[in-house]
Scaffold this motif. Sequence first.
Motif, mmCIF file in Angstrom:
data_model
loop_
_atom_site.group_PDB
_atom_site.id
_atom_site.type_symbol
_atom_site.label_atom_id
_atom_site.label_comp_id
_atom_site.label_asym_id
_atom_site.label_seq_id
_atom_site.Cartn_x
_atom_site.Cartn_y
_atom_site.Cartn_z
ATOM 1 N N ASP A 58 -14.924 -70.169 5.832
ATOM 2 C CA ASP A 58 -15.242 -71.596 5.758
ATOM 3 C C ASP A 58 -14.185 -72.483 6.399
ATOM 4 O OD1 ASP A 58 -17.654 -71.187 4.428
ATOM 5 O OD2 ASP A 58 -16.684 -71.224 2.455
ATOM 6 N N ASP A 59 -12.905 -72.129 6.252
ATOM 7 C CA ASP A 59 -11.797 -72.965 6.732
ATOM 8 C C ASP A 59 -10.747 -72.061 7.377
ATOM 9 O OD1 ASP A 59 -9.514 -74.561 7.035
ATOM 10 O OD2 ASP A 59 -9.759 -75.564 5.106
ATOM 11 N N ALA A 60 -10.815 -71.924 8.691
ATOM 12 C CA ALA A 60 -9.928 -70.991 9.401
ATOM 13 C C ALA A 60 -8.459 -71.360 9.265
ATOM 14 C CB ALA A 60 -10.326 -70.905 10.873
ATOM 15 N N ASP A 105 -9.867 -73.364 19.122
ATOM 16 C CA ASP A 105 -11.288 -73.702 19.157
ATOM 17 C C ASP A 105 -11.868 -73.110 20.435
ATOM 18 O OD1 ASP A 105 -10.882 -75.081 16.831
ATOM 19 O OD2 ASP A 105 -11.014 -77.069 17.730
ATOM 20 N N THR A 106 -13.023 -72.467 20.313
ATOM 21 C CA THR A 106 -13.644 -71.802 21.453
ATOM 22 C C THR A 106 -14.739 -72.661 22.073
ATOM 23 O OG1 THR A 106 -15.394 -70.761 20.161
ATOM 24 C CG2 THR A 106 -13.269 -69.585 20.298
ATOM 25 N N ASP A 107 -15.171 -72.268 23.262
ATOM 26 C CA ASP A 107 -16.281 -72.942 23.934
ATOM 27 C C ASP A 107 -17.611 -72.650 23.249
ATOM 28 O OD1 ASP A 107 -14.525 -73.927 25.816
ATOM 29 O OD2 ASP A 107 -14.924 -72.329 27.265
ATOM 30 N N GLY A 116 -18.201 -72.733 20.016
ATOM 31 C CA GLY A 116 -18.374 -73.443 18.755
ATOM 32 C C GLY A 116 -17.760 -72.798 17.530
ATOM 33 N N ALA A 117 -16.660 -72.101 17.725
ATOM 34 C CA ALA A 117 -15.978 -71.486 16.585
ATOM 35 C C ALA A 117 -14.483 -71.766 16.677
ATOM 36 C CB ALA A 117 -16.216 -69.985 16.561
ATOM 37 N N ARG A 118 -13.845 -71.837 15.544
ATOM 38 C CA ARG A 118 -12.381 -71.898 15.446
ATOM 39 C C ARG A 118 -11.959 -70.502 14.999
ATOM 40 N NH1 ARG A 118 -11.407 -76.656 12.555
ATOM 41 N NH2 ARG A 118 -11.262 -77.576 14.624
ATOM 42 N N VAL A 119 -11.159 -69.816 15.801
ATOM 43 C CA VAL A 119 -10.847 -68.412 15.539
ATOM 44 C C VAL A 119 -9.345 -68.149 15.572
ATOM 45 C CG1 VAL A 119 -13.037 -67.647 16.546
ATOM 46 C CG2 VAL A 119 -10.995 -67.687 17.959
ATOM 47 N N TYR A 120 -8.959 -67.091 14.899
ATOM 48 C CA TYR A 120 -7.612 -66.545 15.016
ATOM 49 C C TYR A 120 -7.697 -65.051 14.772
ATOM 50 C CZ TYR A 120 -6.963 -65.992 9.937
ATOM 51 O OH TYR A 120 -7.065 -65.593 8.623
ATOM 52 N N ALA A 121 -6.673 -64.318 15.190
ATOM 53 C CA ALA A 121 -6.641 -62.878 14.984
ATOM 54 C C ALA A 121 -5.301 -62.474 14.384
ATOM 55 C CB ALA A 121 -6.867 -62.142 16.297
ATOM 56 N N VAL A 122 -5.358 -61.542 13.438
ATOM 57 C CA VAL A 122 -4.166 -60.989 12.800
ATOM 58 C C VAL A 122 -4.344 -59.487 12.669
ATOM 59 C CG1 VAL A 122 -3.558 -63.075 11.492
ATOM 60 C CG2 VAL A 122 -5.094 -61.385 10.468
ATOM 61 N N SER A 123 -3.230 -58.804 12.394
ATOM 62 C CA SER A 123 -3.326 -57.394 12.039
ATOM 63 C C SER A 123 -2.792 -57.214 10.632
ATOM 64 C CB SER A 123 -2.574 -56.513 13.041
ATOM 65 O OG SER A 123 -1.208 -56.767 13.008
ATOM 66 N N ASP A 124 -3.337 -56.220 9.959
ATOM 67 C CA ASP A 124 -2.916 -55.933 8.584
ATOM 68 C C ASP A 124 -1.763 -54.929 8.603
ATOM 69 O OD1 ASP A 124 -4.001 -53.337 8.791
ATOM 70 O OD2 ASP A 124 -5.846 -53.869 7.752
ATOM 71 N N PRO A 125 -1.240 -54.535 7.439
ATOM 72 C CA PRO A 125 -0.048 -53.684 7.415
ATOM 73 C C PRO A 125 -0.173 -52.332 8.121
ATOM 74 C CG PRO A 125 -0.275 -54.762 5.316
ATOM 75 C CD PRO A 125 -1.538 -55.068 6.099
ATOM 76 N N VAL A 126 -1.388 -51.783 8.273
ATOM 77 C CA VAL A 126 -1.506 -50.502 8.982
ATOM 78 C C VAL A 126 -2.047 -50.663 10.393
ATOM 79 C CG1 VAL A 126 -1.698 -49.160 6.844
ATOM 80 C CG2 VAL A 126 -3.781 -49.871 8.062
ATOM 81 N N GLY A 127 -2.225 -51.903 10.857
ATOM 82 C CA GLY A 127 -2.569 -52.138 12.245
ATOM 83 C C GLY A 127 -4.007 -52.479 12.567
ATOM 84 N N TYR A 128 -4.894 -52.528 11.572
ATOM 85 C CA TYR A 128 -6.250 -52.978 11.877
ATOM 86 C C TYR A 128 -6.192 -54.428 12.319
ATOM 87 C CZ TYR A 128 -8.297 -48.827 9.797
ATOM 88 O OH TYR A 128 -8.640 -47.535 9.521
ATOM 89 N N TRP A 170 -8.030 -58.037 12.806
ATOM 90 C CA TRP A 170 -9.070 -58.842 12.186
ATOM 91 C C TRP A 170 -9.197 -60.161 12.928
ATOM 92 C CZ3 TRP A 170 -11.364 -57.325 7.418
ATOM 93 C CH2 TRP A 170 -10.806 -56.182 6.840
ATOM 94 N N ILE A 171 -10.421 -60.564 13.229
ATOM 95 C CA ILE A 171 -10.686 -61.881 13.795
ATOM 96 C C ILE A 171 -11.429 -62.670 12.729
ATOM 97 C CG2 ILE A 171 -11.927 -63.200 15.549
ATOM 98 C CD1 ILE A 171 -11.663 -60.719 17.376
ATOM 99 N N PHE A 172 -10.903 -63.829 12.394
ATOM 100 C CA PHE A 172 -11.548 -64.710 11.426
ATOM 101 C C PHE A 172 -12.040 -65.947 12.170
ATOM 102 C CE2 PHE A 172 -8.822 -62.052 8.893
ATOM 103 C CZ PHE A 172 -9.662 -61.688 7.852
ATOM 104 N N ALA A 173 -13.268 -66.372 11.867
ATOM 105 C CA ALA A 173 -13.891 -67.457 12.615
ATOM 106 C C ALA A 173 -14.581 -68.451 11.689
ATOM 107 C CB ALA A 173 -14.902 -66.905 13.606
ATOM 108 N N GLU A 174 -14.367 -69.714 11.974
ATOM 109 C CA GLU A 174 -15.044 -70.819 11.287
ATOM 110 C C GLU A 174 -16.019 -71.430 12.281
ATOM 111 O OE1 GLU A 174 -13.863 -75.360 9.895
ATOM 112 O OE2 GLU A 174 -12.276 -73.897 10.254
ATOM 113 N N THR A 175 -17.285 -71.591 11.881
ATOM 114 C CA THR A 175 -18.258 -72.231 12.753
ATOM 115 C C THR A 175 -18.009 -73.728 12.720
ATOM 116 O OG1 THR A 175 -19.882 -70.509 12.306
ATOM 117 C CG2 THR A 175 -20.717 -72.583 13.180
ATOM 118 N N LEU A 176 -17.910 -74.334 13.899
ATOM 119 C CA LEU A 176 -17.637 -75.781 13.995
ATOM 120 C C LEU A 176 -18.928 -76.562 14.106
ATOM 121 C CD1 LEU A 176 -14.622 -75.639 16.449
ATOM 122 C CD2 LEU A 176 -14.575 -75.880 13.977
#
Length: 135
Positions: free
Chosen positions: A89-91, A111-113, A115-127, A129-135
């Motif tokens: 809901d809130d990136a 913010d992407t073209d 219509g999403a606000r996105v960021y990417a992180v990795s967790d402690p073992v390296g997976y 993750w992309i999290f996205a909020e629809t704008l």
Amino acid sequence: MTSRLQPDTIPTISPVLFYPNLAGAASWLTAAFGFTERMADRVTLEDGTVVHAELALGNGMIILSTPYDGFRVPTAASIHHQCLYVSVDDARHHLRTALNAGARLVSDIRDTDYGARVYAVSDPVGYQWIFAETL
């Protein structure tokens, strides 16, 4: 907090992620990313080792397992062959929570073209993750 998905709300496809310390991973993923563990679905060996757990977020679910039959975590394989895309809901707020829990920033929030606000992180073992909020 625990939850139990009803049979008609179980996702058709649920990715399986492998973690050597599955109990620790479940705790970290709930704190960092807001998952809810389905405690009734945890499988524990006689020695107390957790070998299977299920985490829900919205109407989605991931399955956690300990590595077996040649499966490895991304840091052990030194490769990234997939990532998980999760709607939130809130990136901005979600990113702060993830970083405070120790997630490693891969791609800063933008913010992407499409219509999403996105960021990417990795967790402690390296997976990754992309999290996205629809704008």
